[in-house]
Structure formats: C-alpha cells, structure tokens
Design an enzyme around this catalytic site. Sequence first.
Site, PDB file in Angstrom:
ATOM      1  N   GLU A 107       0.873  -1.164   0.000  1.00 62.48           N
ATOM      2  CA  GLU A 107       0.000   0.000   0.000  1.00 62.48           C
ATOM      3  C   GLU A 107       0.909   1.213   0.000  1.00 62.48           C
ATOM      4  O   GLU A 107       1.754   1.353   0.871  1.00 62.48           O
ATOM      5  CB  GLU A 107      -0.837   0.029   1.279  1.00 62.48           C
ATOM      6  CG  GLU A 107      -2.239  -0.499   1.124  1.00 62.48           C
ATOM      7  CD  GLU A 107      -2.990  -0.429   2.441  1.00 62.48           C
ATOM      8  OE1 GLU A 107      -3.720  -1.385   2.717  1.00 62.48           O
ATOM      9  OE2 GLU A 107      -2.840   0.550   3.188  1.00 62.48           O
ATOM     10  N   ASP A 154      -5.918  10.148   9.558  1.00 62.04           N
ATOM     11  CA  ASP A 154      -4.621   9.636   9.974  1.00 62.04           C
ATOM     12  C   ASP A 154      -4.133  10.251  11.275  1.00 62.04           C
ATOM     13  O   ASP A 154      -4.368  11.427  11.555  1.00 62.04           O
ATOM     14  CB  ASP A 154      -3.577   9.884   8.876  1.00 62.04           C
ATOM     15  CG  ASP A 154      -3.756   8.927   7.715  1.00 62.04           C
ATOM     16  OD1 ASP A 154      -3.698   7.709   7.964  1.00 62.04           O
ATOM     17  OD2 ASP A 154      -3.981   9.389   6.576  1.00 62.04           O
TER      18      ASP A 154
END
Lengths: 279, 405
Positions: A50, A61
């Site tokens: 990824e 995040d």
Amino acid sequence: MTTRIDRRFAALAAENRAALVTYLMAGDPDPATSLEVFHAMAKAGADVLEIGMAFTDPMADGPSIQAAGLRALQAGMTLKKTLALVADFRKTDNDTPVVLMGYYNPIYVMGVDKFLAAAQEAGVDGLIVVDLPPEEDDELCIPALKAGLNFIRLATPTTDDKRLPSVLNNTSGFVYYVSLTGITGAAIADYGKVGAAVGRIKGHTKLPVAVGFGVKTADNARQIASQADGVVVGTALVDALKKSLDADNKATAGTVEAVASLVRELAGGVSAGRKVAAE
Amino acid sequence: MNQQTPNSFSTGPDDHGRFGIFGGRFVAETLMPLILDLEAAYEQAKTDPAFHAEIAHLHTHYVGRPSPLYLAERLTEHLGGAKVYFKRDELNHTGAHKINNVLGQILLARRMGKKRIIAETGAGQHGVATATACAKYGLECVVYMGAVDVERQKPNVFRMKMLGATVVPVQSGARTLKDAMNEALRDWVTNVENTFYCIGTAAGPHPYPAMVRDFQSIIGKEAKEQVLAAEGRLPDSIIACIGGGSNAIGLFHPFLDDKSVAIYGVEAAGHGLNVENGHAASLAGGKPGVLHGNRTYLLMDDDGQILEGHSISAGLDYPGIGPEHAWLRDVGRVTYLSATDKEALAAFQLCSQLEGIIPALEPAHALAKVMELAPKLPRDHVMVMNMCGRGDKDIFAVAEHLGGM
C-alpha cells in the site's frame, strides 16, 4: 479480468496463509529512498504494497502518518511523482500488487480520467480513497472499476449489517476492515472482536478480508492472521522508517534495513498465525 | 454561462446533498452511518413544531432575538450615498451570530441522545457559543482551536474555559482553523458512538451546510420583516462577510428569490489577492476541490495540496467556503467581492468612531465594501449589512496592528 491483487490473494489462500499488506508513504523521506524501501519490503515478505499519496490534510490519519505526508511533501512529492515512483518500481517487479491509498482532492484536481489512465500505465492495481464512501461512487469508484482497477473499500465497526451490502457492492480486490473507530496509529482494544467482525463481513462477500489499524508487532500480526485473510501494517512501519532518519529527516545507511527487518518479523508473525489456526 | 438559471435559488441541496456540483458527503466510512443518522434526525426535527417552538423560545429568552435592524445614520451621512442599515447580530448573547446555529445543533444532539459535544473554532466565537450551550444543558464540551488562534484570541479562550469547556490547542499544519477542523474530525472518527460534532459554519458533509444555513436563516427572515416595516419595501442590496459563510447564507437565503435585491458576499483578501498564499479568498483565488466532507472552492496548489490562506481575522482565515456559496457564485446570483486586512482595519476604526459600535474584524470586511459601494449609490438605495459579531475579542490584535493606542 483479474488484477495482481486477485492473483496474489488466490495464491496465498492456496498456501493457507494470510497476506501481509504493508503501508508506507510514497516519497518518505525522498523518492529514491522510497523506491529502494518498496523493493526491500517486497523481498522481505510484504505480499501487497500500500503506497500512500501525500496530502496536506489527512483527516483519518494519526500523527505518524500525518508527519510522513509532510516529509514527503517537503521532499517535493506530488501525485504525478507518486505515479512515476510506481512506474519505476514496476521496471523490476512485475508481480507485487500495488495499492495507492490517500484522499480524493489531489486525484480530483488532476482529473479522474487522467489519473486512472496514468495509474494503469504505471502499473497500479488498486485504490483506497478514504474520503469516498459508497454514496460518492460515481466520482471515482465506478470509473476505476471500468478501467480495470480494484477499488478497495474500508469497512468499520460502525458499518452495520444494514449498510454492509452497499459498502461491499462496488468493492473489489479485498475488503479492508478497520478494526477500530479511530485514526491510524491507535491500538486495537480487543482481538476477540476481530474474528467475529471478519466472520460478519464474510457472510456478505466472497472477497478476502484484510484487517488493519493497530497492528504493530509480529505477535499482533500472528493474532490477526489467524482470523483474517490479510494483515495490514502501516503506522509501525512509518515509525520504524522515521526512527532511522537523521535529525534533518534525511535517510541514513540504516533506513532501508530498518523497514525491511520489521517486515521480516511481521511476515514471520503472519506465517505463524495461519499455522496456529490450522492446528 | 451555459448553465440555465434555476426557477428558484433556495430549494437546494438535492437528495445527494449537492448544490449543483458542490457539497456532497466526502467522509470516511466510519462517519457515514452517523451522518445518515444525523440527516434523518434533522429531517424529523424540521417537521416537528415542538423543535421550532423550543428554538423560538431560546431566541427570545436566551439569545435576545430579534436582533435590531439599525439605521447607521452618521455612517450613511459620511458615505453620502446609500442608506446603510446594520442587522445587529453582534448584540446576541455571546456576541455573534454563531449562537443561532449552535442552539439548533445542541437541541438536535439532545434529541439524538449525544452527551459529548466537539467543535472547531477559529476566532473563538463558535467555540464560545458551543461552550455556552453545553454549559446551559450540562453537556461535555471539547473545542479544537489552532495554537496560533489560541494565542491571538486569548479572551475567547478564557471565556470557553470559564464556561467549562476543554480547549485543545492544535499543533498540526499552520495551526489555524483548517487544522482545528482536521483534528475535530479525527476526534469524531474516534468517538463516533457518543459524540456530536457541532460544526460552526455552513460547510462540511451534507446535511451540515443546509442545516447550519437553516438555523442561521433567522437573520434574513427577521431582516426582511424589519426592513419592510422601516422602509415599506425590500432592500436594494444586502451584504455580509464570508469565511465559511454561515452569517452570509443566513442573511442571504430568505432573499435569494427576491430578484430585485442585489446580494454581495465579501471574502478576506488579506495582504492582497495578488500575494501568493497571502489571502483567504477561496472564490476569488481558488478552484473546485474536495476537503472537510464537501466539494467547494478551495485555495490549493496545482497538485491539490491545500494552502493555509491568511487573514487578519481568525474567523475568515480558512482555505474553503460553504458549498452553497460556491454554487451561488457559479450561477451568478450573488456577487462576491473581497476586502484586504488594511481595508478591514480602516472600516473597524471608522465604524467605532462614527457609530459607537466596535465591529468584529470579520464584519469589518463587509463594512469595508459598504464604504466602497455606498457612495456610488443614490440616497434612496437601501442597503443592509450583517453586523455579525462584536469586536471586543479583537481589540488587542487591532491595537497591535495600529502600533498600540
């Protein structure tokens, strides 16, 4: 049409082993090191890469990945350069599946058609775009599927049975189960609940289910691998990379190995996980 | 413009939360179920007379509504043109229009059984309003505020703390409003079960832009009645400042289908529109993009990375704008102008000295354009400006810019 992702998960299932899915930000701390690190990860046992697309405002995040994005942007990273990095990676690795992960705005600004064409050209296999729920499928998901890319969706603890079918409807490649309500880098509270959640999702789809958010150690990876088709590790790898940098956030001689050695450990955990489950 | 002019400008958003191409629900999956719950709860509340009665009662007894429509006689005389009225939302409890929206959202949070409220704030006005309503209803309140804004808006930080809120200084990014909103969204994703996100402006994922607009539309509804009573007719023009644009959409919305009324929004031009990353005028200097749950005009670079923007006003210094404004600009119903820091400071002083009203720096931007437009207009032109906040919070920052007083 199958992608590298479909083929990789099928091969691993035949081996009765879960996939190790590893995340790092493209261009962290610079594009050249980043390319080296991605190759080293694939060699060290990462089954799916990824690759983060840097964005100034990564709303889902935690601090580690926020900082990684800023390091990449400071090193001059752009979406175009991220695609170029994947193309470079593909020159010597035509097997390891690559998933680009990030937020919609840079893609929207480049133009969806232009982005999809460039992504395919570069050898990208799938996309995870955090801020595109099924309600916005017309934006990128449908065009991406038409272009032959996998569109991997996140399912979360708040995705109930009523909602799950609409989340899974246009998902392909694999389902990414976010094991907690929270941002990347938080800790899993209860491993016992993960297996049940994976079972619930599998009741609705034939796709492999990978579990992420909060997996930090080989032991965590082992526990998840015994209950899922894939284990996603991000923040722990970003942290290992960060720790290897010098005071100015520049790569050091130890950077590539710092990441590779953690990947090896995690891969060991993932393999051990499946054995336990099989016994 | 190829686009057909709609029959009505006030029917949006559509079922997908869109105003034309703008708006939408660009959020992480974790938040999606909650956003759908919120939409359902709001749709239900909207049709419940008890909900409206509760708001009306609070308006009268807690906020002090209706806010007056005030003829600024000396300013009008000084400018020598249009007759200038102020819609005085700075007289509301807590000193700005923000409380109109907050009370609506907090009543909704109570209906949904949420006990923990989070908010983002720039100038601190929305934070103070949220802390106020949470104190009144005994709810936990956490306010995210950029560390830079904590520094430049100290009085409001103190007020929030006095009201029992936890103020979290945000250290990421440029440490201003955009970063506070990111951090609030991260909190929400983490605490989605028990938490209600009280967004301060008419932006964010659907249904927020429409919901916040509805709660703020009391400004325009009152203004319309009041100007009809005072002048016997509709105003010729209305004008308001725009950051996210909640005070402006609140004033504008009830007038959108009154074709004779010219409507002006005023963005913050900071150091000047030609100064790179030196302003916060997303319509004048931005392009369509996706941030914080909606598609709208954003200040960003060619790679889609968001710029920080600048304005002397902490309430306007945001790189986006509410999606309905983005649409109103593209269909041409509203004219968007901008005022620099310098123009706003001049307006701040003039208003204080001529009218005995110290405006917040945010409406001082609108006033700067009133000063430009009014002298060119005939004396029978009626103009209504939204005085959406009082300037008490800004006096120290202004003193610093003027070199002490």
